[in-house]
Motif scaffolding. Structure first.
Motif, PDB file in Angstrom:
ATOM      1  N   GLY A 148       0.626  -0.856   0.027  1.00  0.00           N
ATOM      2  CA  GLY A 148      -0.097  -0.253   0.530  1.00  0.00           C
ATOM      3  C   GLY A 148       0.924   1.249   0.162  1.00  0.00           C
ATOM      4  N   ARG A 149       2.300   1.437  -0.190  1.00  0.00           N
ATOM      5  CA  ARG A 149       3.239   2.215  -0.673  1.00  0.00           C
ATOM      6  C   ARG A 149       3.575   1.912  -1.699  1.00  0.00           C
ATOM      7  N   VAL A 150       3.745   3.961  -2.522  1.00  0.00           N
ATOM      8  CA  VAL A 150       4.581   4.460  -3.568  1.00  0.00           C
ATOM      9  C   VAL A 150       5.714   4.608  -2.556  1.00  0.00           C
ATOM     10  N   THR A 151       6.798   3.661  -3.753  1.00  0.00           N
ATOM     11  CA  THR A 151       8.604   4.267  -3.631  1.00  0.00           C
ATOM     12  C   THR A 151       8.263   4.440  -4.985  1.00  0.00           C
ATOM     13  N   ALA A 152       9.849   5.264  -4.732  1.00  0.00           N
ATOM     14  CA  ALA A 152      10.841   5.923  -5.703  1.00  0.00           C
ATOM     15  C   ALA A 152      12.212   6.601  -4.951  1.00  0.00           C
ATOM     16  N   GLY A 153      12.866   6.757  -6.072  1.00  0.00           N
ATOM     17  CA  GLY A 153      13.846   7.995  -6.225  1.00  0.00           C
ATOM     18  C   GLY A 153      14.092   8.791  -7.445  1.00  0.00           C
ATOM     19  N   PHE A 154      14.583   9.719  -7.079  1.00  0.00           N
ATOM     20  CA  PHE A 154      14.843  10.881  -7.930  1.00  0.00           C
ATOM     21  C   PHE A 154      16.144  11.071  -7.387  1.00  0.00           C
ATOM     22  N   THR A 155      17.022  11.784  -9.023  1.00  0.00           N
ATOM     23  CA  THR A 155      18.458  12.036  -8.508  1.00  0.00           C
ATOM     24  C   THR A 155      17.981  12.862  -9.262  1.00  0.00           C
ATOM     25  N   ILE A 156      19.459  14.502  -8.774  1.00  0.00           N
ATOM     26  CA  ILE A 156      19.920  15.497  -9.290  1.00  0.00           C
ATOM     27  C   ILE A 156      21.306  15.195  -9.159  1.00  0.00           C
ATOM     28  N   ALA A 157      21.937  15.730 -10.469  1.00  0.00           N
ATOM     29  CA  ALA A 157      23.484  15.922  -9.927  1.00  0.00           C
ATOM     30  C   ALA A 157      24.076  16.875 -10.816  1.00  0.00           C
ATOM     31  N   SER A 158      24.609  17.315 -10.093  1.00  0.00           N
ATOM     32  CA  SER A 158      25.921  18.838 -10.793  1.00  0.00           C
ATOM     33  C   SER A 158      26.606  18.315 -11.667  1.00  0.00           C
ATOM     34  N   ARG A 159      26.659  18.016 -13.240  1.00  0.00           N
ATOM     35  CA  ARG A 159      27.175  17.320 -14.101  1.00  0.00           C
ATOM     36  C   ARG A 159      28.606  18.264 -14.910  1.00  0.00           C
ATOM     37  N   PRO A 194      18.724  32.966  -6.067  1.00  0.00           N
ATOM     38  CA  PRO A 194      17.697  31.242  -6.289  1.00  0.00           C
ATOM     39  C   PRO A 194      17.016  30.826  -5.093  1.00  0.00           C
ATOM     40  N   ARG A 195      15.930  30.079  -5.943  1.00  0.00           N
ATOM     41  CA  ARG A 195      15.487  28.963  -4.765  1.00  0.00           C
ATOM     42  C   ARG A 195      15.005  28.127  -5.788  1.00  0.00           C
ATOM     43  N   VAL A 196      16.004  26.519  -6.073  1.00  0.00           N
ATOM     44  CA  VAL A 196      15.242  25.638  -6.785  1.00  0.00           C
ATOM     45  C   VAL A 196      14.807  24.345  -5.812  1.00  0.00           C
ATOM     46  N   ILE A 197      13.897  23.609  -6.052  1.00  0.00           N
ATOM     47  CA  ILE A 197      12.640  23.402  -5.307  1.00  0.00           C
ATOM     48  C   ILE A 197      12.377  21.990  -6.158  1.00  0.00           C
ATOM     49  N   VAL A 198      12.390  20.755  -6.052  1.00  0.00           N
ATOM     50  CA  VAL A 198      12.638  19.692  -6.070  1.00  0.00           C
ATOM     51  C   VAL A 198      10.944  18.831  -5.536  1.00  0.00           C
ATOM     52  N   GLU A 199      10.165  18.748  -6.308  1.00  0.00           N
ATOM     53  CA  GLU A 199       8.701  17.961  -5.524  1.00  0.00           C
ATOM     54  C   GLU A 199       8.602  16.962  -6.050  1.00  0.00           C
ATOM     55  N   ILE A 200       7.882  15.839  -5.313  1.00  0.00           N
ATOM     56  CA  ILE A 200       7.205  14.756  -5.322  1.00  0.00           C
ATOM     57  C   ILE A 200       6.326  14.272  -4.833  1.00  0.00           C
ATOM     58  N   GLY A 201       5.693  13.942  -5.771  1.00  0.00           N
ATOM     59  CA  GLY A 201       3.977  13.694  -5.360  1.00  0.00           C
ATOM     60  C   GLY A 201       2.733  12.648  -6.445  1.00  0.00           C
ATOM     61  N   ARG A 248       8.893  16.811 -10.303  1.00  0.00           N
ATOM     62  CA  ARG A 248       9.406  18.252 -10.871  1.00  0.00           C
ATOM     63  C   ARG A 248      10.218  18.690 -10.283  1.00  0.00           C
ATOM     64  N   VAL A 249      11.103  19.945 -11.362  1.00  0.00           N
ATOM     65  CA  VAL A 249      12.240  21.098 -10.348  1.00  0.00           C
ATOM     66  C   VAL A 249      11.613  21.572 -11.263  1.00  0.00           C
ATOM     67  N   ARG A 250      11.157  22.769 -10.204  1.00  0.00           N
ATOM     68  CA  ARG A 250      11.464  24.584 -10.372  1.00  0.00           C
ATOM     69  C   ARG A 250      12.191  25.302 -10.303  1.00  0.00           C
ATOM     70  N   TYR A 252      11.885  20.809 -15.221  1.00  0.00           N
ATOM     71  CA  TYR A 252      12.129  19.327 -15.216  1.00  0.00           C
ATOM     72  C   TYR A 252      10.687  18.654 -15.254  1.00  0.00           C
ATOM     73  N   GLU A 253       9.945  17.687 -15.459  1.00  0.00           N
ATOM     74  CA  GLU A 253       8.830  16.939 -14.435  1.00  0.00           C
ATOM     75  C   GLU A 253       8.415  15.479 -15.516  1.00  0.00           C
ATOM     76  N   SER A 254       8.927  14.430 -15.211  1.00  0.00           N
ATOM     77  CA  SER A 254       8.400  12.954 -15.845  1.00  0.00           C
ATOM     78  C   SER A 254       7.005  12.486 -15.234  1.00  0.00           C
ATOM     79  N   ARG A 255       6.409  12.029 -15.502  1.00  0.00           N
ATOM     80  CA  ARG A 255       4.985  11.468 -15.111  1.00  0.00           C
ATOM     81  C   ARG A 255       5.335   9.839 -15.265  1.00  0.00           C
ATOM     82  N   GLN A 256       5.207   9.141 -14.006  1.00  0.00           N
ATOM     83  CA  GLN A 256       4.796   7.872 -14.207  1.00  0.00           C
ATOM     84  C   GLN A 256       3.855   7.010 -13.376  1.00  0.00           C
ATOM     85  N   ALA A 257       3.124   5.981 -14.556  1.00  0.00           N
ATOM     86  CA  ALA A 257       2.036   5.758 -14.043  1.00  0.00           C
ATOM     87  C   ALA A 257       2.316   4.802 -13.465  1.00  0.00           C
ATOM     88  N   LEU A 258       0.986   4.916 -11.987  1.00  0.00           N
ATOM     89  CA  LEU A 258       1.431   3.752 -11.460  1.00  0.00           C
ATOM     90  C   LEU A 258       0.045   2.861 -11.854  1.00  0.00           C
TER      91      LEU A 258
END
Length: 420
Positions: free
Chosen positions: A273-284, A296-303, A362-364, A406-412
């Motif tokens: 009954g839980r959703v588990t995921a990971g998001f990575t961001i790297a300064s390349r 500036p402010r960079v906001i990572v949102e996962i939901g 999503r990254v704003r 950035y924005e990515s949607r993964q189907a559940l």
């Protein structure tokens, strides 16, 4: 507080008039040879000795375009550089946010002005133009020499001292040959224009400058110097002036930011009954902290998102990347910036919402987050009057500068849902 084409018609008559305006008599004024050998640091110390000295009396043979300090005058010959500059934030360095604050100052408060102008509009002639504007004695939109504080960091701000032009050698490494007649007496070759320390004149506080939590408020050059980019001598110009373009793209430009960071969002899993995921961001590809400054402010949102695509508030996780300081600059509340080559992982684990159909990452980016908060607070002050109109315009600009990086949607998958 301090803190980026159109067709060009070339006809013989226009070119003749333009060169005539640059000064008809060069018989007694040959182009200078390259500067005597001098180390970059010594050159930069003199070139950026603030406040900059006035240009003084121009050479007798100079025509109107050669005398002018206006960027548009330079653009008569240096078309691409001028067009690039018009799109760059350097041309907007004296925006309404700064002008509004200066309007609250006395016209004679030169030292206070210089705290801003030393980088945002460094020419002595721009200082005079500002004083006349603040005193209400500015009788024309521009001075005879073309200097205007509203032009911000201009061509002349970097390239002109005492009516002499300075710049790097040509692409092939050559400079003006002695005796060759060139407009404005040619230019003095200085290798320092391709040195990161040239940029440090404005993008690095002195060691004894203002600090919070043991870190200088403006520390971009040192962040670069301590990174592998500094060790490999991959200069600021190599990223921010590619192919010698006068663009200086940065945090306000989504494509520039995308070129410097890598983001991954693998498919999530559902279990118990839980959703588990990971998001990575790297300064390349960022040669300093990301983001480097406090604004500036960079906001990572996962939901989880419902059928309508909107994020469900009870499922949302939010992570901020930035240096969070108080509006009065007295306290650093947090510093979550990415250092060069740093990779950060965010783990998401939340109960699966009954109406969720996708997991969204999503990254704003809010390039002017600090400024927006500062402007709002300042505008609440009833005694802030003279600069209110300008600061209101600056607030609108700051609020409109944000974007989704950035924005990515993964189907559940519904098959993985627990039985009701």
């Amino acid at each position: 507080m301090a803190i980026g084409s159109r067709p060009v018609e070339c006809v013989a008559l226009a070119l003749t008039l333009m060169l005539t305006a640059c000064g008809p008599d060069r018989s007694s004024s040959p182009s200078p040879a390259a500067l005597p050998a001098v180390d970059d640091q010594s050159f930069l110390k003199q070139h950026w000795a603030r406040p900059l000295a006035p240009q003084g009396t121009p050479p007798a043979g100079f025509g109107p375009l050669e005398v002018s300090l206006a960027p548009s005058a330079c653009g008569q010959c240096h078309v691409r550089q001028f067009e690039d500059w018009q799109t760059a934030l350097h041309s907007k360095a004296m925006g309404p946010g700064l002008v509004g604050q200066l309007q609250e100052m006395d016209a004679g408060a030169v030292d206070d002005h210089q705290a801003c102008l030393r980088c945002h509009a460094p020419l002595a002639e721009q200082q005079t133009d500002l004083q006349q504007f603040l005193a209400g004695t500015r009788t024309a939109p521009s001075r005879p020499d073309g200097a205007a504080f509203t032009d911000g960091l201009t061509c002349a701000g970097c390239h002109v001292r005492q009516n002499q032009r300075f710049g790097p050698a040509r692409r092939d490494g050559s400079g003006p040959a002695a005796g060759v007649v060139l407009p404005h007496d040619g230019w003095q070759v200085a290798a320092a224009f391709e040195d990161s320390r040239f940029c440090a004149a404005c993008h690095q506080f002195e060691p004894d400058g203002y600090s919070l939590n043991g870190k200088l408020l403006e520390n971009t050059y040192e962040e670069w110097r301590e990174s592998r980019y500094g060790r490999e001598n991959r200069s600021c110009q190599s990223c921010h002036m590619p192919d010698r373009r006068h663009l200086w793209r940065g945090i306000h430009d989504p494509e520039m930011v995308k070129s410097g960071v890598a983001m991954e969002f693998p498919e999530p899993s559902i279990a118990a009954g839980r959703v588990t995921a990971g998001f990575t961001i790297a300064s390349r590809g960022v040669g300093h902290a990301f983001p480097t400054y406090v604004t500036p402010r960079v906001i990572v949102e996962i939901g989880q998102a419902g059928q309508d695509g909107a994020l469900l508030p009870e499922t949302l996780e939010r992570h901020v990347i930035g240096r969070d300081v108080s509006l009065d600059l007295s306290e650093e509340r947090s510093d979550t910036r990415l250092l060069p080559d740093e990779l950060r992982r965010y783990r998401y684990s939340r109960p699966l919402a009954a109406t969720a159909v996708a997991l969204v990452a999503r990254v704003r980016v809010e390039p002017d987050a600090f400024y927006a908060e500062f402007y709002r607070a300042t505008l609440r002050d009833p005694d802030f009057i003279k600069g209110r109109e300008a600061l209101s315009a600056a607030l609108r600009q700051a609020e409109a500068s944000g974007y989704v990086l950035y924005e990515s949607r993964q189907a559940l998958a519904t098959a993985q849902r627990p039985a009701p």
